[in-house]
Design an enzyme around this catalytic site. Structure first.
Site, short mmCIF file in Angstrom:
data_model
loop_
_atom_site.label_atom_id
_atom_site.label_comp_id
_atom_site.label_asym_id
_atom_site.label_seq_id
_atom_site.Cartn_x
_atom_site.Cartn_y
_atom_site.Cartn_z
N LYS A 70 76.85 -15.86 12.52
CA LYS A 70 76.07 -16.19 13.71
C LYS A 70 75.05 -15.10 14.05
CE LYS A 70 78.34 -20.03 14.35
NZ LYS A 70 77.73 -21.34 14.09
N SER A 293 88.83 -19.41 11.33
CA SER A 293 87.89 -20.35 10.72
C SER A 293 87.66 -20.01 9.25
CB SER A 293 86.56 -20.38 11.48
OG SER A 293 85.95 -19.10 11.49
#
Length: 320
Positions: A70, A293
């Site tokens: 990100k 994740s």
């Protein structure tokens, strides 16, 4: 500040007048922290892939400045809005919903560029993420965890509307999210694998990583397969209903606007329990400290790798 200590401050140079030193030639010294983003390595997974017929290589986005993929979208979304004249540090308050990593990426970049930042996040997200976000100076508004990311998105929109100079970057809808992966992450994978990649595996949060990388890699190699990963408990991409799960960062409970489902060849569901277990194995067997994740994505890659029809294939999985 330690009592009695004086913090030194930079002042104008007292050097005699003359020729000024040119330090611009030090090209390996980055101008600021944002220039450290990208160029992450690929590494083979050995122990956790034992018994697989395929080789599995992990793209370590965990080695970004703030430890996630990100970081890339945080910088690109802000700089894209700056180029369009939509935001300015002197007048803009950035507002964004996050499950954690996008917020962290935005927070350190906002700090480096001088922006105020307000983030909304479901209260179910980890305490560590809250602490890190506040450490970068971001304001944090927690939302009802029962409403998932949808509730955080709605609250962010309200705050942006009510805040003078408020601007919502909208990671779930912003094309700059996809663009950065088409221009950087995808080409890095292609170059580092010498074009030998056969499968690209990625969890789906905003959909930016899988759409950007997947579209670029399919353009370079038509028979490459793109595999999406989602929580078993919230299998929206597979046609199921949204539900609570423990895989923070993926499985938002809705299909993001920027996700191009047309490039996805297969969706693999991974349970929260299996994702947690694989994250633990990555640390203990591979020496890779990752999040849940990442555990989900690697478990999906291992599932692919164990299939006999994938013998000698190269699977690249994103460690987000």
């Amino acid at each position: 500040i330690i009592r009695g200590c004086v913090v030194p401050r930079c002042s104008a140079s007292s050097e005699p007048a003359g020729e000024k030193r040119d330090l611009s030639k030090l090209i390996k010294v980055k101008r600021n922290v944002t220039e450290l983003i990208g160029g992450t390595p690929l590494v083979y997974l050995n122990s956790v892939s034992s018994g697989c017929h395929a080789r599995i290589a992990a793209k370590l986005e965990s080695m970004e400045p703030c430890c996630s993929v990100k970081d890339r979208i945080g910088l690109n979304m802000i700089e894209d809005a700056e180029k369009k004249g939509l935001i300015d540090p002197s007048t803009t308050t950035l507002v964004e919903p996050t499950s954690g990593n996008t917020g962290i990426g935005l927070a350190f970049i906002a700090a480096a560029k001088g922006y105020k930042l307000t983030l909304t996040m479901p209260a179910s997200m980890s305490l560590e993420r809250r602490i890190m976000l506040r450490a970068f100076g971001a304001s944090l508004v927690l939302t009802d965890p029962a409403k998932g990311m949808g509730g955080a998105v709605q609250k962010a929109a309200e705050i942006a509307s009510d805040t003078e100079g408020g601007y919502m970057l909208q990671q779930f809808e912003n094309p700059a999210n996809v663009e950065v992966h088409q221009k950087t992450t995808g080409p890095e994978i292609w170059e580092d694998t010498g074009g030998e990649i056969d499968f690209f595996v990625s969890g789906v949060g905003t959909g930016g990583t899988i759409t950007g990388c997947g579209s670029y890699l399919k353009q370079m190699k038509g028979d490459l397969k793109v595999v999406a990963v989602e929580p078993t408990e919230s299998a929206v991409l597979s046609g199921g209903k949204p539900g609570p799960h423990k895989i923070q960062g993926i499985g938002a409970g809705f299909v993001p606007a920027i996700l191009d489902e047309g490039i996805i060849d297969q969706v693999i569901q991974v349970s929260s329990a299996d994702a947690v277990a694989m994250a633990s194995r990555l640390a203990q067997e591979e020496g890779l400290l990752t999040g849940i994740s990442a555990g989900a994505a690697v478990q999906a890659a291992v599932n692919l790798g164990t299939r006999l029809e994938n013998k000698d294939k190269l699977i690249v999985v994103i460690i987000p």
